[in-house]
Design an enzyme around this catalytic site. Structure first.
Site, short mmCIF file in Angstrom:
data_model
loop_
_atom_site.label_atom_id
_atom_site.label_comp_id
_atom_site.label_asym_id
_atom_site.label_seq_id
_atom_site.Cartn_x
_atom_site.Cartn_y
_atom_site.Cartn_z
N LEU A 153 0.84 -1.23 0.05
CA LEU A 153 0.23 0.04 -0.01
C LEU A 153 0.90 1.20 0.15
O LEU A 153 0.77 2.14 0.76
CB LEU A 153 -0.74 -0.09 1.16
CG LEU A 153 -2.20 0.81 0.96
CD1 LEU A 153 -2.99 0.80 0.07
CD2 LEU A 153 -2.82 0.98 2.34
N GLY A 154 1.84 1.24 -0.93
CA GLY A 154 2.56 2.49 -1.20
C GLY A 154 1.89 3.33 -2.02
O GLY A 154 0.57 3.50 -2.01
N ALA A 232 4.10 -5.56 -10.14
CA ALA A 232 5.26 -5.11 -9.22
C ALA A 232 6.51 -5.75 -9.77
O ALA A 232 7.03 -5.33 -10.66
CB ALA A 232 4.92 -5.70 -7.97
N ARG A 233 6.83 -6.99 -9.27
CA ARG A 233 8.16 -7.60 -9.60
C ARG A 233 7.71 -9.26 -9.94
O ARG A 233 6.72 -9.76 -9.27
CB ARG A 233 9.03 -7.75 -8.70
CG ARG A 233 9.69 -6.32 -8.43
CD ARG A 233 10.71 -5.87 -9.67
NE ARG A 233 11.52 -4.81 -9.60
CZ ARG A 233 11.11 -3.72 -10.22
NH1 ARG A 233 9.89 -3.52 -10.92
NH2 ARG A 233 11.95 -2.59 -10.11
N GLU A 262 13.66 -11.53 -17.40
CA GLU A 262 12.97 -10.47 -18.16
C GLU A 262 14.39 -10.46 -19.08
O GLU A 262 15.67 -10.31 -18.71
CB GLU A 262 12.64 -9.29 -17.54
CG GLU A 262 11.27 -9.45 -16.99
CD GLU A 262 10.94 -8.18 -16.29
OE1 GLU A 262 11.47 -7.21 -16.43
OE2 GLU A 262 9.79 -8.28 -15.51
N HIS A 281 6.52 -5.51 -18.94
CA HIS A 281 6.97 -4.59 -17.90
C HIS A 281 7.03 -3.19 -18.14
O HIS A 281 8.01 -2.35 -18.12
CB HIS A 281 8.60 -5.02 -17.42
CG HIS A 281 8.90 -4.61 -16.02
ND1 HIS A 281 9.56 -5.39 -15.24
CD2 HIS A 281 7.97 -3.54 -15.11
CE1 HIS A 281 9.54 -5.02 -13.98
NE2 HIS A 281 9.01 -3.72 -14.07
#
Length: 316
Positions: A153-154, A232-233, A262, A281
């Protein structure tokens, strides 16, 4: 090749003109769109940069040691997991990031992927092009009244939460580091979130603790027919476990903007999976975020280089 001014190495093909203007006292060298470890090592040996702006690729100790004058590694974005932070600290090299610079872009892309899954945008388009008219048989997923679960939750997760509430969704969030939770969402444990959410979206960094946090055990908790989105990642998800969950129908749709390795090699298993939406991405890359990430990365470099060296004493 030698230059008369200090060098900044950019691990990419380009940089926003506004960022270049900020760095007018430096020579900027571009390493290309997909720089390998060996090529970055060679660039550092040749140019001995005082700073690196990281767009693509990874920066490890070997690359750092090839540039004796290196003082700062500045990420063109927020994710610094591609930089060996321990090695940088040991060498007194500052590691900087641009948190929030691409938050709007990533949040918008997250919702593009959520809606594409819930509304079957891609399969309906494909069916139409094949001559089908599925009006009498198709039913999309209505988001109003459903539960959105956010892992992290940034700056990005907070934006996604607000949009979820605008859609009339209940929003749960799991973030052990959040000091406060906005009115748009409720705090939840990870397991409770996974059990309750109809849509699960990942917005946390990749660390030793979060590596493959979405694994077979956690996927077994999902509500049948849930949607999983990852902007995200890639390392947050056990891809083999997700593939099995998609095949069984535990997860109805997945939308992935990042991957464990990637770029994806071709052929790749995800290319054959019909209920997965893929993007390369690019969630954080927009016309505006390109400028913001570049200027913040450049400003971070200027701020660090304005400081005295660690082994120097400030001028009295």
């Amino acid at each position: 090749m030698t230059t008369s001014s200090p060098v900044i190495l950019v691990t990419g093909n380009d940089l926003a003109p506004q960022a270049i203007n900020l760095l007018s006292d430096f020579s900027i060298v571009y390493a290309g769109k997909q720089p390998s470890e060996d090529s970055l090592f060679q660039f550092c040996q040749q140019h001995n940069p005082v700073a690196i702006i990281v767009r693509y690729g990874k920066i490890n100790a070997r690359i750092m040691d090839a540039a004796p004058d290196l003082r700062v590694i500045s990420k063109h974005g927020s994710g610094i997991d591609v930089i060996d932070q321990k090695a940088a600290a040991e060498r007194h090299i500052s590691v900087q990031s641009a948190p929030g610079a691409n938050a709007a872009a990533v949040a918008e892309h997250t919702w593009a992927l959520i809606l594409a899954c819930a509304k079957s945008v891609i399969p309906l388009d494909q069916r139409m092009r094949q001559g089908h008219w599925d009006k009498s048989t198709h039913k999309s997923v209505e988001l109003e009244g459903r539960t959105l679960g956010l892992v992290g939750l940034g700056a990005i997760g907070g934006r996604v939460a607000r949009i979820g509430r605008a859609f009339g969704m209940k929003v749960l969030a799991y973030d052990p580091f959040a000091r406060t939770f906005p009115d748009e969402c409720e705090s939840s444990s990870l397991d409770d979130l996974l059990r309750q959410a109809d849509v699960i979206s990942l917005h946390c960094p990749l660390t030793e603790q979060t590596q493959q946090m979405i694994n077979a055990e956690k996927l077994a908790l999902f509500k049948k027919g849930a949607i999983l989105v990852n902007t995200a990642r890639g390392g947050l998800i056990d891809e083999e476990a997700l593939l099995a969950a998609l095949d069984k129908g535990t997860v109805a749709w997945a939308a992935l903007d990042s991957f464990a390795t990637e770029p994806l090699t071709a052929p790749h298993i995800w290319q054959t999976v019909g209920n997965v939406i893929l993007s390369p991405h690019i969630g954080g890359v927009s016309d505006n975020s390109y400028v913001k990430m570049g200027t913040v990365a450049a400003s971070n470099i200027l701020n660090v280089l304005a400081e005295p060296l660690k082994n120097e004493s400030p001028v009295a």
